[in-house]
Design a protein around this motif. Structure first.
Motif, short mmCIF file in Angstrom:
data_model
loop_
_atom_site.label_atom_id
_atom_site.label_comp_id
_atom_site.label_asym_id
_atom_site.label_seq_id
_atom_site.Cartn_x
_atom_site.Cartn_y
_atom_site.Cartn_z
N ASP A 45 4.33 6.11 -6.14
CA ASP A 45 5.64 5.96 -6.76
C ASP A 45 5.52 6.29 -8.23
N TYR A 46 6.47 7.12 -8.72
CA TYR A 46 6.41 7.54 -10.12
C TYR A 46 7.81 7.63 -10.70
N GLN A 47 7.97 7.04 -11.89
CA GLN A 47 9.22 7.09 -12.62
C GLN A 47 9.06 8.12 -13.73
N PHE A 48 9.65 9.30 -13.56
CA PHE A 48 9.48 10.38 -14.53
C PHE A 48 10.17 10.04 -15.84
N THR A 49 11.44 9.71 -15.77
CA THR A 49 12.25 9.35 -16.93
C THR A 49 13.06 8.11 -16.56
N LYS A 50 14.00 7.77 -17.45
CA LYS A 50 14.86 6.64 -17.13
C LYS A 50 15.73 6.94 -15.91
N GLN A 51 15.98 8.20 -15.66
CA GLN A 51 16.87 8.56 -14.56
C GLN A 51 16.12 9.05 -13.32
N TRP A 52 15.09 9.85 -13.50
CA TRP A 52 14.42 10.48 -12.36
C TRP A 52 13.26 9.64 -11.84
N PHE A 53 13.15 9.55 -10.51
CA PHE A 53 12.03 8.86 -9.86
C PHE A 53 11.68 9.57 -8.57
N ALA A 54 10.46 9.38 -8.11
CA ALA A 54 10.00 10.03 -6.88
C ALA A 54 8.86 9.22 -6.28
N GLY A 55 8.54 9.53 -5.04
CA GLY A 55 7.45 8.84 -4.36
C GLY A 55 7.04 9.58 -3.11
N ALA A 56 5.93 9.15 -2.55
CA ALA A 56 5.40 9.78 -1.34
C ALA A 56 4.66 8.74 -0.51
N ASN A 57 4.64 8.99 0.79
CA ASN A 57 3.92 8.14 1.73
C ASN A 57 3.28 9.04 2.78
N LEU A 58 1.96 9.08 2.81
CA LEU A 58 1.23 9.92 3.75
C LEU A 58 0.32 9.03 4.60
N PHE A 59 0.26 9.32 5.88
CA PHE A 59 -0.65 8.56 6.73
C PHE A 59 -1.26 9.45 7.81
N PHE A 60 -2.46 9.07 8.22
CA PHE A 60 -3.21 9.81 9.23
C PHE A 60 -3.74 8.82 10.25
N VAL A 61 -3.60 9.16 11.52
CA VAL A 61 -4.09 8.33 12.63
C VAL A 61 -5.00 9.19 13.49
N GLY A 62 -6.18 8.68 13.77
CA GLY A 62 -7.16 9.44 14.53
C GLY A 62 -6.88 9.46 16.03
N GLU A 63 -7.82 9.98 16.75
CA GLU A 63 -7.67 10.13 18.20
C GLU A 63 -7.58 8.78 18.91
N ARG A 64 -6.80 8.79 20.00
CA ARG A 64 -6.70 7.63 20.89
C ARG A 64 -6.81 8.11 22.33
N LYS A 65 -7.01 7.19 23.21
CA LYS A 65 -7.14 7.54 24.63
C LYS A 65 -6.23 6.66 25.46
N ASP A 66 -5.66 7.28 26.49
CA ASP A 66 -4.78 6.56 27.39
C ASP A 66 -5.10 6.99 28.82
#
Length: 575
Positions: free
Chosen positions: A482-503
């Motif tokens: 999460d980042y607040q560039f200025t008083k008005q502008w803001f942005a953020g990111a959320n990244l995730f990785f999940v490995g192999e599973r078996k069913d």
């Protein structure tokens, strides 16, 4: 002649005197070894007199210094001058941000997605307040290459009333839940569009009501206590009731201070049928847990020594059992807040429930066999601390042993023909599982405008009866920013990785079903958002989910929506 006679007389007298003195000295009896002091010697210094001389002046003209007389006249002076008072310099400072107690958010986007949130908080008086929270997330679906509808809806409502006094603080809360999903995960090519149309609607609905409260005491043997009652069910005549009471307090035995935690947990429910027969399935578990703990603090060492005692009664089968688990933790500050070592050995009884399973996997079938999990021990050790100001880390290793660990597994095709019996729902497989894991995380909160978090965890499983650790990933990682560039502008990111599973996949056959293991590929999901504050009350934002447009499978035969975009606005306000 007379003068000469006088000189002779004087000379004669001098000679007579000398001769007389010589005779007297010859008769001297003074002892040379004895000195007689008549009076002490007092030396004196004669005064020195400085010769004062006035130099002569050779100037042709010598002037005489004129004598000057001064006369001072004192008289008052009238003044109208008034000195100005000192004034401190003005420092330019930023106006503090206005904080509001309430907000409302509304957004819409692709797949006919609607997202709404309302949060309310109001102080009735200095000690009383009320609040509430409403959230809604729905979509009409649109995942490609599906044979059935994949729309969903998730609505939650929460309200609370709180009182905070000098020696007592308590609150009560009420929650409502309504969720709708579809069992759209038909295995292909076993099913085609014609057979899917014959199945019809595959929607199912969850609903729930919970009522609870908690209280905290000051200067009392009881520190806090809480109660929670939840009723949960679905549109397939499934019902579940749960009552949980918790409390903890401090007491002393022979000058030793202990903390005692008490937990009472009742769970009871039923399903209209089991997966293979039209026979009602009931379950019920009642447990009482008591956990005394003694804390020892010595300089940089903190040690918690405790045990957990649990009595478990299966109310449906009439079986009872007593458990004892370790409850030990320790931490040592090796270098102030920079390096802290910690370790622990814990365990306990985990109360599994239909509610918990459905919130983790919305596609479970209403035919589950539910029993508690015995976490025999959870051994962990790690290091944590601060790398720099606002940057902390945590590295942990765990080794855990669980009896009757619950794992999701795909249900086989059942000719009974219920809408969840086409290998498009999940059951629960229980097994004794040991898990080794190691994880590391870094969290940075450098200033008010920037925050970052990264975490990664590796898993290794060993099962007893089952062929695999079903649907348990071997690796997980996520990052948020999460980042607040200025008083008005803001942005953020959320990244995730999940490995192999078996069913597991069970295909019908004339002789016997064909059972095979299916590997679910790992997946990566990246989500970003950005926004602009129009003023202190209004802001607009946009979100992009699944940027890579991967319709990966969270569960077997259940692909998720691809690239998604939505936009909305938030309004902050006070009553």
């Amino acid at each position: 002649m007379r003068k000469q006679n006088n000189k002779v007389l004087v000379l004669f007298l001098m000679l007579t005197s000398v001769l007389g003195f010589s005779q007297e000295r010859g008769k001297d009896t003074l002892n040379p070894d004895v000195i007689q002091v008549v009076k002490p010697y007092t030396p004196t210094v004669s005064d020195a007199f400085k010769v004062k001389e006035v130099p002569s002046l050779d100037d042709e003209t010598t002037t005489t210094k004129k004598e000057i007389k001064y006369n001072i006249f004192s008289f008052p002076v009238a003044s109208t001058f008034t000195p100005a008072k000192g004034k401190a310099a003005v420092v330019d400072k930023e106006k503090p941000a206005k904080l509001f107690d309430n907000y409302a958010t509304l957004a819409a986007g692709m797949y006919t997605t609607i997202l709404g949130e309302v949060y309310l908080n109001h102080a009735i008086s200095r000690t009383e307040s009320v609040g509430g929270y409403l959230s809604h997330h729905s979509s009409q679906g649109g995942v490609s290459n599906l044979l059935l509808d994949d729309n969903f809806s998730n609505t939650k409502l929460h309200a609370n009333y709180a009182i905070k006094e000098r020696y007592l603080a308590w609150n009560v809360n009420l929650g409502l839940l309504h969720q709708t999903y579809n069992w759209y995960g038909l295995p292909q090519p076993i099913y085609d569009q014609e057979t899917a149309d014959a199945i019809g609607d595959v929607d199912h609905t969850f609903y729930g009501v919970n009522l609870g409260g908690d209280v905290a005491f000051t200067d009392s043997y009881i520190n806090e206590a809480s109660v929670l009652y939840r009723m949960f069910g679905d549109n397939n005549n499934s019902n579940e009731n749960r009552l949980v009471l918790k409390s903890n307090g401090d007491f002393s035995i022979q000058d030793l201070d202990f903390n005692m935690a008490l937990k009472i947990d009742y769970l009871g429910g039923n399903f209209d049928r089991n997966y293979y027969a039209e026979e009602a399935l009931k379950y019920g578990n009642f447990q009482i847990g008591l956990s005394p703990t003694y804390q020892l603090v010595r300089d940089d060492l903190t040690l918690d020594l405790g045990l957990s005692f649990t009595y478990l009664n299966d109310t449906e089968y009439g079986e009872s059992k007593f458990y004892m688990h370790p409850n030990i933790t320790a931490s040592y500050r090796m270098v102030d807040e920079i390096l802290i070592a910690y370790a622990g050995l814990k365990g306990g009884i985990i109360q599994n429930s239909y509610f918990d399973f459905s919130q983790e996997n919305a596609f479970v079938s209403p035919t589950l066999f539910i029993t508690p999990t015995d976490q025999e021990y959870n051994l962990f050790a790690g290091l944590k601390g601060m790398i720099a100001n606002g940057v902390n880390y945590n590295i942990t290793g765990k080794y855990m042993s669980e009896t009757n660990k619950a794992m999701y597994i795909s249900n086989p095709i059942n000719t009974a023909g219920e809408k969840y019996m086409h290998a498009n729902s999940f059951g629960i497989a229980y097994d004794d599982v040991t898990t080794f894991s190691i994880s590391g995380e870094i969290n940075a909160d450098l200033n008010r405008n920037f925050s970052l978090g990264v975490k990664a965890e590796y898993f290794a499983y060993d099962v007893d009866v089952e062929a695999e650790a079903w649907n348990l990933p071997d690796f997980k990682a996520n990052l948020f920013l999460d980042y607040q560039f200025t008083k008005q502008w803001f942005a953020g990111a959320n990244l995730f990785f999940v490995g192999e599973r078996k069913d597991q996949l069970v295909k019908p056959s004339v002789i016997s079903p064909i059972v095979s293991t299916v590997k679910l590929d790992s997946y990566f999901d990246a989500n970003v958002h950005a926004g602009y504050h129009l003023n202190e009350r209004f802001s607009v934002f946009a979100r992009v989910n699944n940027i890579a447009n991967q319709e990966y499978k969270r569960w077997q035969n259940y692909p998720v929506q691809g690239f998604q975009m939505l936009a909305g606005a938030t309004y902050k306000f006070d009553f």
